[in-house]
Design an enzyme around this catalytic site. Structure first.
Site, PDB file in Angstrom:
ATOM      1  N   PHE A  76       0.808  -1.221   0.000  1.00  0.00           N
ATOM      2  CA  PHE A  76       0.000   0.000   0.000  1.00  0.00           C
ATOM      3  C   PHE A  76       0.844   1.275   0.000  1.00  0.00           C
ATOM      4  O   PHE A  76       0.361   2.338  -0.385  1.00  0.00           O
ATOM      5  CB  PHE A  76      -0.922   0.025   1.248  1.00  0.00           C
ATOM      6  CG  PHE A  76      -0.223   0.468   2.503  1.00  0.00           C
ATOM      7  CD1 PHE A  76      -0.084   1.822   2.799  1.00  0.00           C
ATOM      8  CD2 PHE A  76       0.333  -0.447   3.387  1.00  0.00           C
ATOM      9  CE1 PHE A  76       0.581   2.242   3.954  1.00  0.00           C
ATOM     10  CE2 PHE A  76       0.999  -0.039   4.537  1.00  0.00           C
ATOM     11  CZ  PHE A  76       1.117   1.312   4.812  1.00  0.00           C
ATOM     12  N   LYS A 136      -1.410  -7.346  -9.184  1.00  0.00           N
ATOM     13  CA  LYS A 136      -2.340  -7.381  -8.037  1.00  0.00           C
ATOM     14  C   LYS A 136      -1.837  -6.352  -7.017  1.00  0.00           C
ATOM     15  O   LYS A 136      -0.959  -6.616  -6.212  1.00  0.00           O
ATOM     16  CB  LYS A 136      -2.345  -8.791  -7.429  1.00  0.00           C
ATOM     17  CG  LYS A 136      -3.592  -9.216  -6.719  1.00  0.00           C
ATOM     18  CD  LYS A 136      -3.949  -8.539  -5.441  1.00  0.00           C
ATOM     19  CE  LYS A 136      -3.027  -8.544  -4.280  1.00  0.00           C
ATOM     20  NZ  LYS A 136      -3.362  -7.494  -3.290  1.00  0.00           N
ATOM     21  N   GLU A 183      -4.968  -3.779  -1.849  1.00  0.00           N
ATOM     22  CA  GLU A 183      -6.403  -3.508  -1.774  1.00  0.00           C
ATOM     23  C   GLU A 183      -6.709  -2.276  -0.928  1.00  0.00           C
ATOM     24  O   GLU A 183      -7.818  -1.785  -0.907  1.00  0.00           O
ATOM     25  CB  GLU A 183      -7.150  -4.743  -1.243  1.00  0.00           C
ATOM     26  CG  GLU A 183      -6.774  -5.200   0.169  1.00  0.00           C
ATOM     27  CD  GLU A 183      -5.508  -6.082   0.245  1.00  0.00           C
ATOM     28  OE1 GLU A 183      -4.568  -5.856  -0.531  1.00  0.00           O
ATOM     29  OE2 GLU A 183      -5.474  -6.982   1.112  1.00  0.00           O
ATOM     30  N   ARG A 184      -5.667  -1.763  -0.227  1.00  0.00           N
ATOM     31  CA  ARG A 184      -5.915  -0.603   0.631  1.00  0.00           C
ATOM     32  C   ARG A 184      -5.763   0.718  -0.124  1.00  0.00           C
ATOM     33  O   ARG A 184      -6.230   1.749   0.328  1.00  0.00           O
ATOM     34  CB  ARG A 184      -4.976  -0.638   1.839  1.00  0.00           C
ATOM     35  CG  ARG A 184      -5.405  -1.709   2.824  1.00  0.00           C
ATOM     36  CD  ARG A 184      -4.550  -1.687   4.052  1.00  0.00           C
ATOM     37  NE  ARG A 184      -3.390  -2.532   3.884  1.00  0.00           N
ATOM     38  CZ  ARG A 184      -2.409  -2.643   4.777  1.00  0.00           C
ATOM     39  NH1 ARG A 184      -2.450  -1.944   5.880  1.00  0.00           N
ATOM     40  NH2 ARG A 184      -1.398  -3.455   4.561  1.00  0.00           N
ATOM     41  N   SER A 232       5.404  -6.893   3.383  1.00  0.00           N
ATOM     42  CA  SER A 232       6.000  -7.171   4.694  1.00  0.00           C
ATOM     43  C   SER A 232       6.780  -8.493   4.648  1.00  0.00           C
ATOM     44  O   SER A 232       6.492  -9.372   3.826  1.00  0.00           O
ATOM     45  CB  SER A 232       4.897  -7.237   5.753  1.00  0.00           C
ATOM     46  OG  SER A 232       3.969  -8.235   5.398  1.00  0.00           O
ATOM     47  N   CYS A 280       9.692   1.790   3.311  1.00  0.00           N
ATOM     48  CA  CYS A 280      10.594   0.684   3.641  1.00  0.00           C
ATOM     49  C   CYS A 280      12.024   1.171   3.796  1.00  0.00           C
ATOM     50  O   CYS A 280      12.869   0.460   4.312  1.00  0.00           O
ATOM     51  CB  CYS A 280      10.532  -0.385   2.570  1.00  0.00           C
ATOM     52  SG  CYS A 280      11.123   0.223   0.999  1.00  0.00           S
ATOM     53  N   GLU A 283       9.840  -4.078  12.881  1.00  0.00           N
ATOM     54  CA  GLU A 283       9.507  -2.943  12.017  1.00  0.00           C
ATOM     55  C   GLU A 283       8.202  -2.329  12.527  1.00  0.00           C
ATOM     56  O   GLU A 283       7.186  -3.016  12.635  1.00  0.00           O
ATOM     57  CB  GLU A 283       9.321  -3.420  10.567  1.00  0.00           C
ATOM     58  CG  GLU A 283       8.959  -2.289   9.618  1.00  0.00           C
ATOM     59  CD  GLU A 283       8.711  -2.762   8.185  1.00  0.00           C
ATOM     60  OE1 GLU A 283       7.960  -3.741   7.988  1.00  0.00           O
ATOM     61  OE2 GLU A 283       9.256  -2.140   7.254  1.00  0.00           O
TER      62      GLU A 283
HETATM   63  P1  NAD Z   1       1.581  -6.581   3.139  1.00  0.00           P
HETATM   64  O1  NAD Z   1       2.602  -7.639   3.242  1.00  0.00           O
HETATM   65  O2  NAD Z   1       0.478  -6.553   4.132  1.00  0.00           O
HETATM   66  O3  NAD Z   1       0.869  -6.615   1.701  1.00  0.00           O
HETATM   67  C1  NAD Z   1       1.613  -6.681   0.505  1.00  0.00           C
HETATM   68  C2  NAD Z   1       0.805  -7.433  -0.545  1.00  0.00           C
HETATM   69  O4  NAD Z   1       0.580  -8.762  -0.069  1.00  0.00           O
HETATM   70  C3  NAD Z   1      -0.568  -6.831  -0.808  1.00  0.00           C
HETATM   71  O5  NAD Z   1      -0.816  -6.856  -2.192  1.00  0.00           O
HETATM   72  C4  NAD Z   1      -1.516  -7.737  -0.039  1.00  0.00           C
HETATM   73  O6  NAD Z   1      -2.784  -7.842  -0.654  1.00  0.00           O
HETATM   74  C5  NAD Z   1      -0.808  -9.077  -0.074  1.00  0.00           C
HETATM   75  N1  NAD Z   1      -1.088  -9.895   1.110  1.00  0.00           N
HETATM   76  C6  NAD Z   1      -1.352  -9.455   2.372  1.00  0.00           C
HETATM   77  N2  NAD Z   1      -1.550 -10.490   3.201  1.00  0.00           N
HETATM   78  C7  NAD Z   1      -1.406 -11.617   2.465  1.00  0.00           C
HETATM   79  C8  NAD Z   1      -1.484 -13.016   2.772  1.00  0.00           C
HETATM   80  N3  NAD Z   1      -1.754 -13.443   3.995  1.00  0.00           N
HETATM   81  N4  NAD Z   1      -1.268 -13.887   1.777  1.00  0.00           N
HETATM   82  C9  NAD Z   1      -0.997 -13.476   0.532  1.00  0.00           C
HETATM   83  N5  NAD Z   1      -0.917 -12.154   0.183  1.00  0.00           N
HETATM   84  C10 NAD Z   1      -1.111 -11.235   1.138  1.00  0.00           C
HETATM   85  O7  NAD Z   1       2.377  -5.176   3.140  1.00  0.00           O
HETATM   86  P2  NAD Z   1       1.785  -3.705   3.233  1.00  0.00           P
HETATM   87  O8  NAD Z   1       1.290  -3.466   4.625  1.00  0.00           O
HETATM   88  O9  NAD Z   1       0.874  -3.433   2.092  1.00  0.00           O
HETATM   89  O10 NAD Z   1       3.099  -2.847   2.981  1.00  0.00           O
HETATM   90  C11 NAD Z   1       3.990  -2.474   3.986  1.00  0.00           C
HETATM   91  C12 NAD Z   1       5.161  -3.426   4.072  1.00  0.00           C
HETATM   92  O11 NAD Z   1       5.828  -3.483   2.825  1.00  0.00           O
HETATM   93  C13 NAD Z   1       6.219  -2.981   5.070  1.00  0.00           C
HETATM   94  O12 NAD Z   1       6.685  -4.111   5.765  1.00  0.00           O
HETATM   95  C14 NAD Z   1       7.309  -2.400   4.211  1.00  0.00           C
HETATM   96  O13 NAD Z   1       8.604  -2.413   4.760  1.00  0.00           O
HETATM   97  C15 NAD Z   1       7.226  -3.280   3.016  1.00  0.00           C
HETATM   98  N6  NAD Z   1       7.798  -2.632   1.852  1.00  0.00           N
HETATM   99  C16 NAD Z   1       9.000  -3.091   1.418  1.00  0.00           C
HETATM  100  C17 NAD Z   1       9.597  -2.479   0.336  1.00  0.00           C
HETATM  101  C18 NAD Z   1      10.920  -2.961  -0.164  1.00  0.00           C
HETATM  102  O14 NAD Z   1      11.281  -2.581  -1.247  1.00  0.00           O
HETATM  103  N7  NAD Z   1      11.649  -3.796   0.559  1.00  0.00           N
HETATM  104  C19 NAD Z   1       8.967  -1.407  -0.313  1.00  0.00           C
HETATM  105  C20 NAD Z   1       7.727  -0.989   0.149  1.00  0.00           C
HETATM  106  C21 NAD Z   1       7.158  -1.613   1.243  1.00  0.00           C
END
Ligand code: NAD
Length: 496
Positions: free
Chosen positions: A148, A172, A175-176, A225, A280, A382
């Site tokens: 998101f 994909k 969704e937020r 994450s 991140c 984090e």
């Molecule tokens: P998230 O892991 O909750 O979601 C990321 C994606 O995974 C979304 O598209 C979501 O729909 C999907 N998802 C969520 N739960 C899932 C599950 N149980 N099974 C399968 N798919 C699932 O992350 P977020 O809250 O949207 O984003 C923040 C996180 O992303 C932070 O931890 C941040 O550090 C990380 N991030 C990392 C980078 C990087 O380049 N390393 C860049 C941006 C964000």
């Protein structure tokens, strides 16, 4: 109230079934709903991408690149609208959204170099009258799954490079925050991207699992994450896919006794609290070397934090917008409660900040902890919010040891005037992206982005040169033609 559906084969699809509310985090109200694709919808998108692949893979890279030139123009023409969509769903201030979009556009610019990037490698006379070359062929259908916190930029890290390399994509997004990316996919079609080459499905775990399990998906790019990144990597590998999964972070800044303290404080304020800490690459730990540096740092940060203005992202005079959801705001507050309970010194407490025009917004003020220790939860995990932890150490070696021992290895930086110390730091630190007096060392689009340790699962980083390798498969051809006797040619005499 808007209903955000999918874009498959260039058509808007309003599916049926599950939906989820999409909030404006500044007002705290649900202003739309997003459809959550079921397995059948995702499989349909994969079929469409698979059908578009043969023609697209044979489209000359120059023609694919031309679509990107037009697409870049459209992104620039419609930048204000894109940024408003980002701000209204993510919360970050408009200026910050513009910065995000700019970094995304730079990835589109890089993708316009496809004909150059895909030229391959050639060896004439690899043997007597034998030529050999390596070419980089597209994979087929690839999936892109994004978080998101950069609703426009992270998708632009992925799909432009994937499509200029000749692949077809199922994207994909989070969704937020689904609206900016949906608008951008519409612009890509307006730029001339053929139907089926880029398909957008909104959804949650069901959609992700379908992409991970369908044998027709060749590769998966994921950012999110760490627990989900690890799951995507393991599950994708189990189903024979190439996967790159970028995860979370805990980025440290070392502040040396000789640092230019004024500039260091100003840099740390931006790096820790910009985008409300939901980056991140945000700096969430400052490691001060020596008590004198620590005291100056903490008092300077405290003074500077007093003028951080928190409010709606639509007002560019604000520095910080809200957090993404009420639930996440409560989680960040809980971390601060835990830090206090574990004995860290809470120097600035932003837990109870409220914004009078938007009493229901998911706001929280910036927080500063001093005397944080490595065993505390606020240090280990984090937080992904506006919380900066100061850890005090006696030597640079101790500061580096802390960083090298941490489970994450995304970004780090050092503030110093000592070139020798900086060089030693960049050489030995176990982190993928390193800044020297640069707090957010996010690589430019012509490099690649990726952390080490549990910040990246996979071998290749995102965007830049690594993306060309990730989205293509090397094929090496060795060729000889028999001599007719008229011209010099290859000899087929056994056993040479
Ligand atoms: P998230 O892991 O909750 O979601 C990321 C994606 O995974 C979304 O598209 C979501 O729909 C999907 N998802 C969520 N739960 C899932 C599950 N149980 N099974 C399968 N798919 C699932 O992350 P977020 O809250 O949207 O984003 C923040 C996180 O992303 C932070 O931890 C941040 O550090 C990380 N991030 C990392 C980078 C990087 O380049 N390393 C860049 C941006 C964000």
């Amino acid at each position: 109230m808007s209903v955000i559906g999918h874009i498959i084969n260039g058509e808007h699809i309003q599916g049926e079934g599950r939906t989820q509310a999409v909030y404006n985090p500044a007002t705290g109200t649900a202003e739309g709903t997003v459809q959550l694709a079921d397995t059948a919808t995702v499989k349909h998108a994969i079929s469409v991408a698979e059908a578009a692949f043969p023609a697209w893979r044979n489209t000359p890279p120059l023609k694919r690149a031309r679509v990107m030139f037009k697409f870049k123009d459209l992104l620039e023409q419609h930048a204000d609208k894109i940024c408003e969509l980002i701000t209204d769903e993510h919360g970050k201030v408009l200026n910050d959204a513009m910065g995000e979009l700019q970094r995304g556009i730079e990835n589109v610019e890089y993708a316009t170099a496809a004909p150059e990037l895909l030229k391959g490698e050639h060896s004439k006379n690899a043997g007597p009258a034998i030529d050999a070359w390596s070419e980089f062929q597209p994979l087929g259908v690839v999936a892109a799954i994004t978080p998101f916190n950069f609703p426009a930029m992270v998708p632009l890290w992925m799909w432009p490079m994937a499509v200029v390399c000749g692949n077809c994509v199922v994207l994909k997004p989070s969704e937020r925050a689904p609206s900016a990316v949906k608008y951008i996919v519409e612009l890509a079609h307006e730029a001339g991207l053929p139907k089926g080459v880029l398909n957008l499905v909104n959804g949650d775990k069901e959609a992700v699992d379908t992409l991970l399990q369908d044998r027709r998906v060749q590769a998966v790019s994921f950012v999110g994450s760490t627990p989900i990144a690890e799951y995507v990597y393991t599950e994708g590998n189990k189903h024979g896919k190439r996967v790159q999964a970028l995860g979370g972070a805990k980025n440290h800044a070392i502040v040396m006794p000789d640092a230019d303290m004024e500039n260091t404080i100003s840099a740390l304020i931006g790096a820790a609290f910009g985008s409300c800490g939901e980056r991140c690459m945000a700096i969430s730990v400052a490691v001060a070397v020596g008590d004198e540096a620590a005291n100056k740092l903490v008092s300077g940060l405290q003074a500077a934090m007093a003028s951080i203005k928190t409010g709606t992202g639509r007002d560019n005079s604000n520095d910080m917008g809200p957090l993404i959801t009420g639930e996440h705001r409560n989680k960040v507050r809980q971390y601060v409660d835990d830090g206090v309970a574990e004995g860290a010194t809470l120097v600035v407490d932003g837990r109870d900040l409220s914004v009078s025009e938007h009493p229901n917004g998911f706001f929280m003020g910036p927080c500063l902890f001093d005397n944080v220790r490595p065993n505390m939860r606020i240090y280990r995990e984090e937080i992904f919010g506006p919380v900066l932890c100061v850890v005090r150490v006696d030597t640079m070696e101790q500061a580096m040891q802390l960083i090298n021992d941490h489970e994450f290895g995304n970004g780090t930086c050092i503030f110093t005037r000592d070139g020798e110390a900086a060089r030693y730091f960049s050489d030995h630190i176990q982190v993928g992206m390193v800044g020297i007096n640069v707090p957010l060392p996010v690589p430019m689009a012509f490099h690649s982005f990726g952390g080490w340790k549990r910040s990246l699962f996979g071998d290749l980083s995102a965007y830049g040169p690594d993306a060309v390798r990730f989205y293509t498969r090397r094929k090496t051809i060795t060729q000889r033609w028999p001599s007719s006797g008229v011209r010099e040619g290859a000899q087929f005499t056994f056993p040479s």
